[in-house]
Each structure stands twice: as structure tokens, then as C-alpha cells.
Design a protein around this motif. Structure first.
Motif, PDB file in Angstrom:
ATOM      1  N   SER A  92       0.808  -1.213   0.000  1.00  0.00           N
ATOM      2  CA  SER A  92       0.000   0.000   0.000  1.00  0.00           C
ATOM      3  C   SER A  92       0.848   1.273   0.000  1.00  0.00           C
ATOM      4  O   SER A  92       0.522   2.216  -0.718  1.00  0.00           O
ATOM      5  N   ALA A  93       1.926   1.335   0.773  1.00  0.00           N
ATOM      6  CA  ALA A  93       2.847   2.488   0.805  1.00  0.00           C
ATOM      7  C   ALA A  93       2.080   3.816   0.825  1.00  0.00           C
ATOM      8  O   ALA A  93       2.365   4.734   0.066  1.00  0.00           O
ATOM      9  N   LEU A  94       1.116   3.910   1.719  1.00  0.00           N
ATOM     10  CA  LEU A  94       0.179   5.035   1.699  1.00  0.00           C
ATOM     11  C   LEU A  94       0.791   6.379   2.083  1.00  0.00           C
ATOM     12  O   LEU A  94       0.371   7.407   1.578  1.00  0.00           O
ATOM     13  N   LYS A  95       1.755   6.374   2.964  1.00  0.00           N
ATOM     14  CA  LYS A  95       2.342   7.630   3.427  1.00  0.00           C
ATOM     15  C   LYS A  95       3.742   7.814   2.833  1.00  0.00           C
ATOM     16  O   LYS A  95       4.441   6.837   2.567  1.00  0.00           O
ATOM     17  N   LYS A  96       4.122   9.064   2.681  1.00  0.00           N
ATOM     18  CA  LYS A  96       5.450   9.354   2.131  1.00  0.00           C
ATOM     19  C   LYS A  96       6.536   8.719   2.988  1.00  0.00           C
ATOM     20  O   LYS A  96       7.499   8.156   2.462  1.00  0.00           O
ATOM     21  N   ARG A  97       6.392   8.774   4.304  1.00  0.00           N
ATOM     22  CA  ARG A  97       7.433   8.186   5.153  1.00  0.00           C
ATOM     23  C   ARG A  97       7.530   6.672   4.969  1.00  0.00           C
ATOM     24  O   ARG A  97       8.583   6.095   5.168  1.00  0.00           O
ATOM     25  N   TYR A  98       6.421   6.028   4.593  1.00  0.00           N
ATOM     26  CA  TYR A  98       6.489   4.593   4.294  1.00  0.00           C
ATOM     27  C   TYR A  98       7.301   4.380   3.018  1.00  0.00           C
ATOM     28  O   TYR A  98       8.138   3.481   2.940  1.00  0.00           O
ATOM     29  N   ARG A  99       7.017   5.199   2.013  1.00  0.00           N
ATOM     30  CA  ARG A  99       7.773   5.092   0.764  1.00  0.00           C
ATOM     31  C   ARG A  99       9.250   5.407   1.004  1.00  0.00           C
ATOM     32  O   ARG A  99      10.131   4.739   0.457  1.00  0.00           O
ATOM     33  N   ASP A 100       9.504   6.393   1.856  1.00  0.00           N
ATOM     34  CA  ASP A 100      10.892   6.728   2.183  1.00  0.00           C
ATOM     35  C   ASP A 100      11.593   5.564   2.876  1.00  0.00           C
ATOM     36  O   ASP A 100      12.776   5.307   2.623  1.00  0.00           O
ATOM     37  N   LYS A 101      10.883   4.839   3.741  1.00  0.00           N
ATOM     38  CA  LYS A 101      11.474   3.664   4.404  1.00  0.00           C
ATOM     39  C   LYS A 101      11.825   2.597   3.361  1.00  0.00           C
ATOM     40  O   LYS A 101      12.884   1.970   3.441  1.00  0.00           O
ATOM     41  N   ILE A 102      10.970   2.405   2.386  1.00  0.00           N
ATOM     42  CA  ILE A 102      11.244   1.421   1.335  1.00  0.00           C
ATOM     43  C   ILE A 102      12.416   1.895   0.477  1.00  0.00           C
ATOM     44  O   ILE A 102      13.253   1.097   0.050  1.00  0.00           O
ATOM     45  N   ARG A 103      12.512   3.190   0.233  1.00  0.00           N
ATOM     46  CA  ARG A 103      13.614   3.758  -0.562  1.00  0.00           C
ATOM     47  C   ARG A 103      14.968   3.652   0.137  1.00  0.00           C
ATOM     48  O   ARG A 103      15.999   3.604  -0.528  1.00  0.00           O
ATOM     49  N   GLU A 104      14.970   3.633   1.454  1.00  0.00           N
ATOM     50  CA  GLU A 104      16.197   3.695   2.244  1.00  0.00           C
ATOM     51  C   GLU A 104      17.235   2.680   1.778  1.00  0.00           C
ATOM     52  O   GLU A 104      16.985   1.473   1.803  1.00  0.00           O
ATOM     53  N   ASP A 105      18.383   3.183   1.318  1.00  0.00           N
ATOM     54  CA  ASP A 105      19.511   2.356   0.853  1.00  0.00           C
ATOM     55  C   ASP A 105      19.185   1.505  -0.367  1.00  0.00           C
ATOM     56  O   ASP A 105      19.887   0.532  -0.647  1.00  0.00           O
ATOM     57  N   ASN A 106      18.124   1.832  -1.078  1.00  0.00           N
ATOM     58  CA  ASN A 106      17.763   1.136  -2.313  1.00  0.00           C
ATOM     59  C   ASN A 106      17.813   2.138  -3.460  1.00  0.00           C
ATOM     60  O   ASN A 106      17.186   3.190  -3.382  1.00  0.00           O
ATOM     61  N   GLN A 107      18.544   1.797  -4.498  1.00  0.00           N
ATOM     62  CA  GLN A 107      18.767   2.713  -5.613  1.00  0.00           C
ATOM     63  C   GLN A 107      17.855   2.458  -6.806  1.00  0.00           C
ATOM     64  O   GLN A 107      17.392   3.385  -7.434  1.00  0.00           O
ATOM     65  N   ASN A 108      17.632   1.226  -7.145  1.00  0.00           N
ATOM     66  CA  ASN A 108      16.933   0.870  -8.379  1.00  0.00           C
ATOM     67  C   ASN A 108      15.493   0.489  -8.075  1.00  0.00           C
ATOM     68  O   ASN A 108      15.124  -0.682  -8.057  1.00  0.00           O
ATOM     69  N   LEU A 109      14.690   1.535  -7.866  1.00  0.00           N
ATOM     70  CA  LEU A 109      13.337   1.352  -7.378  1.00  0.00           C
ATOM     71  C   LEU A 109      12.432   2.425  -7.968  1.00  0.00           C
ATOM     72  O   LEU A 109      12.803   3.593  -8.032  1.00  0.00           O
ATOM     73  N   LEU A 110      11.274   2.001  -8.425  1.00  0.00           N
ATOM     74  CA  LEU A 110      10.206   2.915  -8.836  1.00  0.00           C
ATOM     75  C   LEU A 110       8.916   2.465  -8.156  1.00  0.00           C
ATOM     76  O   LEU A 110       8.735   1.279  -7.867  1.00  0.00           O
ATOM     77  N   PHE A 111       8.023   3.415  -7.937  1.00  0.00           N
ATOM     78  CA  PHE A 111       6.694   3.134  -7.417  1.00  0.00           C
ATOM     79  C   PHE A 111       5.680   3.386  -8.528  1.00  0.00           C
ATOM     80  O   PHE A 111       5.842   4.318  -9.315  1.00  0.00           O
ATOM     81  N   VAL A 112       4.640   2.566  -8.574  1.00  0.00           N
ATOM     82  CA  VAL A 112       3.500   2.795  -9.457  1.00  0.00           C
ATOM     83  C   VAL A 112       2.298   2.958  -8.548  1.00  0.00           C
ATOM     84  O   VAL A 112       1.899   2.018  -7.847  1.00  0.00           O
ATOM     85  N   PHE A 113       1.742   4.174  -8.522  1.00  0.00           N
ATOM     86  CA  PHE A 113       0.595   4.493  -7.678  1.00  0.00           C
ATOM     87  C   PHE A 113      -0.681   4.281  -8.470  1.00  0.00           C
ATOM     88  O   PHE A 113      -0.942   4.978  -9.451  1.00  0.00           O
ATOM     89  N   LEU A 114      -1.488   3.302  -8.047  1.00  0.00           N
ATOM     90  CA  LEU A 114      -2.788   3.042  -8.669  1.00  0.00           C
ATOM     91  C   LEU A 114      -3.813   3.928  -7.969  1.00  0.00           C
ATOM     92  O   LEU A 114      -4.159   3.708  -6.806  1.00  0.00           O
ATOM     93  N   ASP A 115      -4.276   4.923  -8.679  1.00  0.00           N
ATOM     94  CA  ASP A 115      -5.122   5.955  -8.101  1.00  0.00           C
ATOM     95  C   ASP A 115      -6.550   5.838  -8.631  1.00  0.00           C
ATOM     96  O   ASP A 115      -6.750   5.672  -9.845  1.00  0.00           O
TER      97      ASP A 115
END
Length: 185
Positions: A92-115
Motif C-alpha cells: 500500500s505504501a500510503l504515506k510518504k514516510r512509508y515510501r521513504d522507508k522502502i527507498r532507504e539504501d535502495n537505488q533501483n526502485l520505482l513506485f507505481v501508484f494506482l489511483d
């Protein structure tokens, strides 16, 4: 590479398909993983037992509940990249801080937001069977949702106004524009 032109050039990368419950994350994620010849990981499978039990009772998770889950998702992204594998993870990655936690120390990552609008998602949820997220819990999902802002350059927003295969085609087009190799390998 500038943050605004971020693309996934390496052989190991992850795409996190995100959105509220009922937005189609699992369906779109599985189809996208297949189209990319990537590993599919359902983020729900990474929830600790206590979270699953809490949601099964109809109780929404709080940030303390989510912390170990987000760490597990972050680790899955890292693992895929380190092993030079492609992955699609639904979360779900609903909050920016959740997305930031997933991003932490990960370089090759994209999110697709189903809106999508709440009434469309409620209609979808009413037809689902066997899922621990109950339709009346959707209010808490929308209350927690922090829509990705323009400063989150690694998020592709896709509306859920069409069938899943058309959504996947739209995502693949956006990935191609970012330079992501979308050919089956």
C-alpha cells in the motif's frame, strides 16, 4: 543521474505497485511481473503474524504495526537488486514516510501508484472474497493516504479507470519512457 530522470538501468530493480486496498495492486502487480519476466512478491505475505491477526479482526494497523512490515519490504527490494533480479512488489505504501522507508539504501526502485476514487474501489471490494481487508476499513486507508507529490520523482501515477490489462499497458509505456527494459528476458 539526476533525481528527476531516474530510471532503472541495472539488471536488478524493483517496482512497488502501491495504493489503497482494492485499487488492483495484486492483479496489476502479477500481470506486470509477468510482462517484465520479474519476480512477484505480495507485500501482504510479508506482514508479521500480529498484523494479519489484527486486520482479520477488522482493526486497522497503526504506524508501529507497519514498521517491521516496511523493513521486510525494504529488505526484499534490496535483496532483488543485490541478486540482479527484477521484482514487482505490491504494497500500500500510503504515506510518504512509508515510501521513504522502502527507498532507504535502495537505488533501483520505482513506485507505481494506482489511483482511483473511493466509490470505484468500494464496488471492487464488495466483490472480493477471502481477503482480510474489509470494505469498512477503506476509510482508514483513504485517511492515511498521502498522494505522492511532484517531488517524488520515482512515482508513476496511473488511474484505475480501465481494465487491468490496459492499466498494465499504460504502466509499461511509462516504464519505457523512463528507459526501463520491458522486453521479456
Amino acid at each position: 543521474m539526476s533525481e528527476s530522470s531516474k530510471s532503472l538501468k541495472s539488471s536488478g530493480f524493483s517496482i512497488v505497485v502501491m495504493g489503497v486496498s482494492g485499487s488492483g495492486k495484486s492483479t496489476v502487480g502479477e500481470m506486470l511481473a509477468s510482462a517484465l519476466s520479474a519476480t512477484f512478491i505480495d507485500g501482504d505475505d510479508l506482514h508479521p503474524r500480529a498484523n494479519v491477526q489484527k486486520m482479520a479482526k477488522g482493526d486497522p494497523l497503526d504506524d508501529d504495526d507497519r514498521a517491521p512490515w516496511l523493513t521486510r519490504i525494504n529488505d526484499a527490494v534490496y535483496n532483488l537488486e543485490q541478486r540482479s533480479r527484477k521484482g514487482v512488489i505490491v504494497c500500500s505504501a500510503l504515506k510518504k514516510r512509508y515510501r521513504d522507508k522502502i527507498r532507504e539504501d535502495n537505488q533501483n526502485l520505482l513506485f507505481v501508484f494506482l489511483d482511483g476514487p473511493k466509490h470505484v474501489i468500494l464496488d471492487r471490494m464488495a466483490t472480493r472474497a477471502g481477503h482480510f481487508m474489509k470494505p469498512d476499513m477503506l476509510d482508514s486507508q483513504f485517511a492515511a493516504l498521502e498522494r505522492p507529490g511532484i517531488n517524488e520523482h520515482d512515482v508513476l501515477t496511473v488511474t484505475i479507470d480501465t481494465a487491468p490489462d490496459a492499466i498494465v499497458e499504460r504502466v509499461i509505456g511509462l516504464l519505457s519512457e523512463r528507459g526501463v527494459s520491458v522486453a521479456n528476458s
